[in-house]
Write a protein that holds these residues in place. Structure first.
Motif, PDB file in Angstrom:
ATOM      1  N   ALA A 151       0.741  -1.337   0.126  1.00  0.00           N
ATOM      2  CA  ALA A 151      -0.104   0.162   0.046  1.00  0.00           C
ATOM      3  C   ALA A 151       0.817   1.462  -0.034  1.00  0.00           C
ATOM      4  CB  ALA A 151      -1.043  -0.034   1.173  1.00  0.00           C
ATOM      5  N   ASP A 152       2.239   1.283   0.355  1.00  0.00           N
ATOM      6  CA  ASP A 152       2.897   2.272   0.363  1.00  0.00           C
ATOM      7  C   ASP A 152       3.869   2.457  -0.937  1.00  0.00           C
ATOM      8  OD1 ASP A 152       2.271   3.173   3.042  1.00  0.00           O
ATOM      9  OD2 ASP A 152       3.358   1.723   3.913  1.00  0.00           O
ATOM     10  N   GLY A 153       3.635   1.628  -1.764  1.00  0.00           N
ATOM     11  CA  GLY A 153       4.351   1.606  -3.027  1.00  0.00           C
ATOM     12  C   GLY A 153       5.622   0.743  -2.805  1.00  0.00           C
ATOM     13  N   ILE A 154       6.121   0.006  -1.750  1.00  0.00           N
ATOM     14  CA  ILE A 154       7.245  -0.507  -1.826  1.00  0.00           C
ATOM     15  C   ILE A 154       7.311  -1.788  -2.321  1.00  0.00           C
ATOM     16  CG2 ILE A 154       8.897  -1.545  -0.030  1.00  0.00           C
ATOM     17  CD1 ILE A 154       7.758   0.786   2.119  1.00  0.00           C
ATOM     18  N   LEU A 155       8.301  -2.162  -3.037  1.00  0.00           N
ATOM     19  CA  LEU A 155       8.472  -3.561  -3.744  1.00  0.00           C
ATOM     20  C   LEU A 155       8.407  -4.721  -2.860  1.00  0.00           C
ATOM     21  CD1 LEU A 155       9.081  -4.705  -6.582  1.00  0.00           C
ATOM     22  CD2 LEU A 155      11.330  -4.302  -6.180  1.00  0.00           C
ATOM     23  N   ALA A 156       7.598  -5.436  -2.966  1.00  0.00           N
ATOM     24  CA  ALA A 156       7.760  -6.634  -2.203  1.00  0.00           C
ATOM     25  C   ALA A 156       7.987  -8.064  -2.990  1.00  0.00           C
ATOM     26  CB  ALA A 156       6.321  -6.752  -1.520  1.00  0.00           C
ATOM     27  N   GLY A 157       7.795  -8.022  -4.231  1.00  0.00           N
ATOM     28  CA  GLY A 157       8.194  -9.202  -5.095  1.00  0.00           C
ATOM     29  C   GLY A 157       8.020  -8.850  -6.334  1.00  0.00           C
ATOM     30  N   ALA A 158       8.534  -9.945  -7.274  1.00  0.00           N
ATOM     31  CA  ALA A 158       8.841  -9.683  -8.828  1.00  0.00           C
ATOM     32  C   ALA A 158       8.608 -11.073  -9.475  1.00  0.00           C
ATOM     33  CB  ALA A 158       9.849  -8.691  -9.349  1.00  0.00           C
ATOM     34  N   ILE A 159       8.158 -11.105 -10.797  1.00  0.00           N
ATOM     35  CA  ILE A 159       8.384 -12.211 -11.663  1.00  0.00           C
ATOM     36  C   ILE A 159       8.590 -11.761 -12.930  1.00  0.00           C
ATOM     37  CG2 ILE A 159       5.940 -12.381 -12.192  1.00  0.00           C
ATOM     38  CD1 ILE A 159       6.196 -15.341 -11.760  1.00  0.00           C
ATOM     39  N   ARG A 160       9.610 -12.567 -13.800  1.00  0.00           N
ATOM     40  CA  ARG A 160       9.716 -12.443 -15.066  1.00  0.00           C
ATOM     41  C   ARG A 160       9.532 -13.563 -15.843  1.00  0.00           C
ATOM     42  NH1 ARG A 160      15.196  -8.440 -14.392  1.00  0.00           N
ATOM     43  NH2 ARG A 160      13.931  -6.500 -14.069  1.00  0.00           N
ATOM     44  N   PHE A 161       9.475 -13.587 -17.095  1.00  0.00           N
ATOM     45  CA  PHE A 161       9.359 -14.601 -18.126  1.00  0.00           C
ATOM     46  C   PHE A 161       9.943 -13.984 -19.297  1.00  0.00           C
ATOM     47  CE2 PHE A 161       5.302 -14.879 -15.514  1.00  0.00           C
ATOM     48  CZ  PHE A 161       5.167 -16.480 -15.591  1.00  0.00           C
TER      49      PHE A 161
ATOM     50  N   ARG B 230      13.570 -21.118 -26.993  1.00  0.00           N
ATOM     51  CA  ARG B 230      13.061 -22.186 -28.108  1.00  0.00           C
ATOM     52  C   ARG B 230      13.613 -23.638 -27.314  1.00  0.00           C
ATOM     53  NH1 ARG B 230      10.862 -19.743 -32.215  1.00  0.00           N
ATOM     54  NH2 ARG B 230      11.675 -17.810 -32.812  1.00  0.00           N
ATOM     55  N   VAL B 231      12.897 -24.718 -27.483  1.00  0.00           N
ATOM     56  CA  VAL B 231      13.393 -26.009 -27.331  1.00  0.00           C
ATOM     57  C   VAL B 231      13.001 -26.772 -28.516  1.00  0.00           C
ATOM     58  CG1 VAL B 231      12.861 -27.711 -25.630  1.00  0.00           C
ATOM     59  CG2 VAL B 231      12.387 -25.488 -24.799  1.00  0.00           C
ATOM     60  N   GLY B 232      14.210 -27.069 -29.084  1.00  0.00           N
ATOM     61  CA  GLY B 232      14.242 -27.724 -30.444  1.00  0.00           C
ATOM     62  C   GLY B 232      13.573 -26.719 -31.540  1.00  0.00           C
ATOM     63  N   ARG B 233      12.593 -27.161 -32.039  1.00  0.00           N
ATOM     64  CA  ARG B 233      12.011 -25.925 -32.859  1.00  0.00           C
ATOM     65  C   ARG B 233      10.785 -25.347 -32.364  1.00  0.00           C
ATOM     66  NH1 ARG B 233      11.716 -29.098 -38.592  1.00  0.00           N
ATOM     67  NH2 ARG B 233      11.452 -30.930 -36.988  1.00  0.00           N
ATOM     68  N   ALA B 234      10.492 -25.532 -30.920  1.00  0.00           N
ATOM     69  CA  ALA B 234       9.069 -25.139 -30.207  1.00  0.00           C
ATOM     70  C   ALA B 234       9.595 -23.984 -29.661  1.00  0.00           C
ATOM     71  CB  ALA B 234       8.725 -26.311 -29.324  1.00  0.00           C
ATOM     72  N   GLU B 235       8.422 -22.949 -29.299  1.00  0.00           N
ATOM     73  CA  GLU B 235       8.418 -22.047 -28.600  1.00  0.00           C
ATOM     74  C   GLU B 235       7.993 -21.876 -27.396  1.00  0.00           C
ATOM     75  OE1 GLU B 235       5.670 -19.049 -30.563  1.00  0.00           O
ATOM     76  OE2 GLU B 235       6.947 -18.811 -32.145  1.00  0.00           O
ATOM     77  N   ALA B 236       8.421 -21.433 -26.208  1.00  0.00           N
ATOM     78  CA  ALA B 236       8.285 -21.696 -25.068  1.00  0.00           C
ATOM     79  C   ALA B 236       8.660 -20.365 -23.912  1.00  0.00           C
ATOM     80  CB  ALA B 236       9.067 -22.896 -24.268  1.00  0.00           C
ATOM     81  N   LEU B 237       8.204 -20.397 -22.830  1.00  0.00           N
ATOM     82  CA  LEU B 237       8.706 -19.339 -21.886  1.00  0.00           C
ATOM     83  C   LEU B 237       9.652 -19.971 -20.966  1.00  0.00           C
ATOM     84  CD1 LEU B 237       5.209 -17.459 -21.173  1.00  0.00           C
ATOM     85  CD2 LEU B 237       7.148 -16.666 -22.387  1.00  0.00           C
ATOM     86  N   LEU B 238      10.456 -19.030 -20.524  1.00  0.00           N
ATOM     87  CA  LEU B 238      11.335 -19.655 -19.377  1.00  0.00           C
ATOM     88  C   LEU B 238      10.892 -18.619 -18.223  1.00  0.00           C
ATOM     89  CD1 LEU B 238      13.895 -20.997 -18.255  1.00  0.00           C
ATOM     90  CD2 LEU B 238      15.125 -18.975 -19.033  1.00  0.00           C
ATOM     91  N   LEU B 239      10.426 -19.073 -17.132  1.00  0.00           N
ATOM     92  CA  LEU B 239       9.991 -18.678 -16.026  1.00  0.00           C
ATOM     93  C   LEU B 239      11.085 -18.401 -15.170  1.00  0.00           C
ATOM     94  CD1 LEU B 239       6.761 -19.175 -13.912  1.00  0.00           C
ATOM     95  CD2 LEU B 239       8.919 -18.525 -13.115  1.00  0.00           C
ATOM     96  N   GLY B 240      11.254 -16.921 -14.829  1.00  0.00           N
ATOM     97  CA  GLY B 240      12.461 -16.581 -13.799  1.00  0.00           C
ATOM     98  C   GLY B 240      12.919 -15.595 -14.036  1.00  0.00           C
TER      99      GLY B 240
END
Length: 158
Positions: A52-62, A66-76
């Motif tokens: 509520a005070d605007g202080i950063l508490a957490g974050a996530i990125r994606f 590519r895996v072989g010829r396939a598309e994927a997301l790497l979480l983290g």
């Protein structure tokens, strides 16, 4: 109460400081970071949690990969400030990020992590998916449609 919002460019250094606090000092030397070099993250899926005070508490990125010829997301990485851990914030970030990835029709997501923790989100050990060494194959986990998808995980641009 936390507000989850898309990470903005001006959040970058604050998020990097959080990752530095939560992970080993040499985190950027990990092989998974080589998959991110020169590739922007998927902006809509990168979230920050602020109190509520605007202080950063957490974050996530994606990140797209590519895996072989396939598309994927790497979480983290996904991280919660040590003073905010145990409040369910990591799970909130995970669920919201995964929901957005599904809305955007990403067919599969992988991460490197502890299977007992990530199992609650639907992740299971992937067979035949090779993260760059020295990644422990037992920690390569996935969710989504991995049927017939095998091979080396490569940066998106290659």
């Amino acid at each position: 109460m936390y507000q989850l919002i898309q990470e903005k460019p001006e959040d970058r250094w604050e998020v990097e400081a959080l990752y530095d606090l939560c992970f080993a000092p040499g985190r950027t030397a990990l092989s998974s970071y080589r998959l991110r070099d020169g590739v922007p993250p998927v902006a809509r899926l990168c979230l920050v949690a602020r109190d509520a005070d605007g202080i950063l508490a957490g974050a996530i990125r994606f990140w797209p990969v590519r895996v072989g010829r396939a598309e994927a997301l790497l979480l983290g990485p996904v991280a919660v400030h040590p003073t905010r851990q145990g409040e369910g914030l990591g799970g909130l970030l995970m669920r919201e990020g995964l929901a957005r990835a599904e809305e955007d029709r990403w067919p599969r997501i992988l991460l490197v992590g502890d299977e007992p923790y990530y199992r609650r989100f639907g992740f299971t050990k992937l067979e035949g998916v090779e993260m760059p060494p020295p990644t422990n194959p037992a920690r390569v986990l996935g969710i989504g449609d991995w049927e017939g998808v095998t091979g080396k995980v490569r940066p998106w641009a290659h």
